[in-house]
Design a protein around this motif. Structure first.
Motif, short mmCIF file in Angstrom:
data_model
loop_
_atom_site.label_atom_id
_atom_site.label_comp_id
_atom_site.label_asym_id
_atom_site.label_seq_id
_atom_site.Cartn_x
_atom_site.Cartn_y
_atom_site.Cartn_z
N LYS A 13 -24.34 81.20 78.89
CA LYS A 13 -24.19 81.40 80.33
C LYS A 13 -23.05 82.36 80.67
O LYS A 13 -23.12 83.07 81.66
N ASP A 14 -22.02 82.42 79.84
CA ASP A 14 -20.89 83.31 80.09
C ASP A 14 -21.14 84.73 79.56
O ASP A 14 -20.22 85.52 79.43
N ASP A 15 -22.40 85.04 79.26
CA ASP A 15 -22.85 86.36 78.80
C ASP A 15 -22.31 86.73 77.41
O ASP A 15 -22.09 87.89 77.11
N THR A 16 -22.08 85.73 76.57
CA THR A 16 -21.70 85.97 75.19
C THR A 16 -22.89 85.63 74.29
O THR A 16 -23.85 84.99 74.74
N TYR A 17 -22.80 86.06 73.04
CA TYR A 17 -23.86 85.80 72.07
C TYR A 17 -23.32 84.92 70.95
O TYR A 17 -22.18 85.09 70.51
N TYR A 18 -24.15 84.00 70.50
CA TYR A 18 -23.79 83.13 69.39
C TYR A 18 -24.89 83.20 68.35
O TYR A 18 -26.06 83.00 68.67
N GLY A 19 -24.53 83.49 67.11
CA GLY A 19 -25.49 83.53 66.02
C GLY A 19 -25.35 82.29 65.17
O GLY A 19 -24.24 81.82 64.92
N GLY A 20 -26.48 81.74 64.72
CA GLY A 20 -26.42 80.53 63.92
C GLY A 20 -27.56 80.43 62.93
O GLY A 20 -28.46 81.27 62.90
N TYR A 21 -27.51 79.35 62.14
CA TYR A 21 -28.52 79.06 61.13
C TYR A 21 -29.10 77.68 61.40
O TYR A 21 -28.37 76.76 61.80
N THR A 22 -30.40 77.51 61.17
CA THR A 22 -31.03 76.20 61.30
C THR A 22 -32.34 76.16 60.52
O THR A 22 -32.87 77.20 60.13
N THR A 23 -32.85 74.96 60.33
CA THR A 23 -34.19 74.78 59.79
C THR A 23 -35.14 74.33 60.90
O THR A 23 -36.34 74.23 60.67
N ASP A 24 -34.61 74.07 62.10
CA ASP A 24 -35.41 73.60 63.23
C ASP A 24 -34.86 74.18 64.54
O ASP A 24 -33.98 73.59 65.17
N PRO A 25 -35.36 75.34 64.96
CA PRO A 25 -34.82 76.01 66.15
C PRO A 25 -34.88 75.16 67.43
O PRO A 25 -33.91 75.18 68.21
N ALA A 69 -23.73 88.61 58.89
CA ALA A 69 -23.73 90.03 59.25
C ALA A 69 -23.71 90.20 60.77
O ALA A 69 -22.98 91.05 61.30
N PHE A 70 -24.47 89.38 61.49
CA PHE A 70 -24.52 89.47 62.95
C PHE A 70 -23.15 89.13 63.55
O PHE A 70 -22.69 89.81 64.47
N LYS A 71 -22.52 88.12 63.02
CA LYS A 71 -21.23 87.68 63.57
C LYS A 71 -20.13 88.73 63.37
O LYS A 71 -19.15 88.74 64.11
N LYS A 72 -20.29 89.61 62.40
CA LYS A 72 -19.30 90.67 62.15
C LYS A 72 -19.48 91.86 63.10
O LYS A 72 -18.58 92.70 63.20
N LEU A 73 -20.61 91.94 63.78
CA LEU A 73 -20.88 93.08 64.66
C LEU A 73 -20.04 93.01 65.94
O LEU A 73 -19.68 91.93 66.40
N THR A 74 -19.76 94.18 66.51
CA THR A 74 -19.12 94.22 67.82
C THR A 74 -20.17 93.83 68.86
O THR A 74 -21.37 93.81 68.57
N ARG A 75 -19.74 93.56 70.07
CA ARG A 75 -20.69 93.21 71.13
C ARG A 75 -21.71 94.33 71.33
O ARG A 75 -22.91 94.07 71.44
N LYS A 76 -21.24 95.55 71.33
CA LYS A 76 -22.13 96.70 71.52
C LYS A 76 -23.17 96.76 70.40
O LYS A 76 -24.36 97.01 70.64
N GLN A 77 -22.74 96.52 69.17
CA GLN A 77 -23.66 96.52 68.02
C GLN A 77 -24.64 95.35 68.10
O GLN A 77 -25.80 95.50 67.73
N LYS A 78 -24.18 94.19 68.58
CA LYS A 78 -25.07 93.03 68.74
C LYS A 78 -26.17 93.35 69.74
O LYS A 78 -27.34 93.05 69.50
N ILE A 79 -25.80 93.97 70.85
CA ILE A 79 -26.79 94.33 71.87
C ILE A 79 -27.80 95.32 71.30
O ILE A 79 -29.00 95.18 71.51
N ALA A 80 -27.32 96.31 70.54
CA ALA A 80 -28.22 97.29 69.93
C ALA A 80 -29.16 96.60 68.93
O ALA A 80 -30.36 96.91 68.88
N TYR A 81 -28.65 95.67 68.14
CA TYR A 81 -29.46 94.92 67.17
C TYR A 81 -30.55 94.14 67.90
O TYR A 81 -31.71 94.17 67.50
N LEU A 82 -30.17 93.46 68.96
CA LEU A 82 -31.15 92.66 69.72
C LEU A 82 -32.18 93.55 70.39
O LEU A 82 -33.37 93.22 70.40
N ASN A 83 -31.76 94.69 70.95
CA ASN A 83 -32.70 95.61 71.58
C ASN A 83 -33.67 96.21 70.58
O ASN A 83 -34.85 96.40 70.88
N LYS A 84 -33.18 96.50 69.38
CA LYS A 84 -34.01 97.08 68.33
C LYS A 84 -35.11 96.09 67.90
O LYS A 84 -36.23 96.48 67.61
#
Length: 87
Positions: A13-25, A69-84
């Motif tokens: 909700k605060d416009d941040t991104y969180y990356g995680g791992y799971t076996t059940d999304p 790898a996702f968590k090491k990205l900058t915000r700008k890189q995360k947005i580019a990754y998601l858009n791609k």
């Protein structure tokens, strides 16, 4: 049956991104939004969160490498990754 492993991204909700791992999304998203997920998503200002990206892997190792790898990205890189991955 082989376990499926997922790397996922939440848009908080605060416009941040969180990356995680799971076996059940589905279960994991419910945990995050109920405040029992990761420490990062327990803040009321970050909830509710939406799962905006899911990648399936055949091994836990590959899924957690993608998360790391996702968590090491900058915000700008995360947005580019998601858009791609979601044109």
């Amino acid at each position: 049956m082989e376990t499926e492993h997922y790397f996922y991204v939440l848009h908080c909700k605060d416009d941040t991104y969180y990356g995680g791992y799971t076996t059940d999304p589905d279960r994991r998203l419910k945990e995050h939004n109920s405040g029992t997920g990761a420490k990062y998503t327990r803040l009321a200002s970050r909830l509710p969160a939406q799962m905006i990206h899911i990648e399936k892997f055949t091994s836990r190792s590959d899924a957690t490498k993608a998360e790391y790898a996702f968590k090491k990205l900058t915000r700008k890189q995360k947005i580019a990754y998601l858009n791609k991955n979601h044109p």
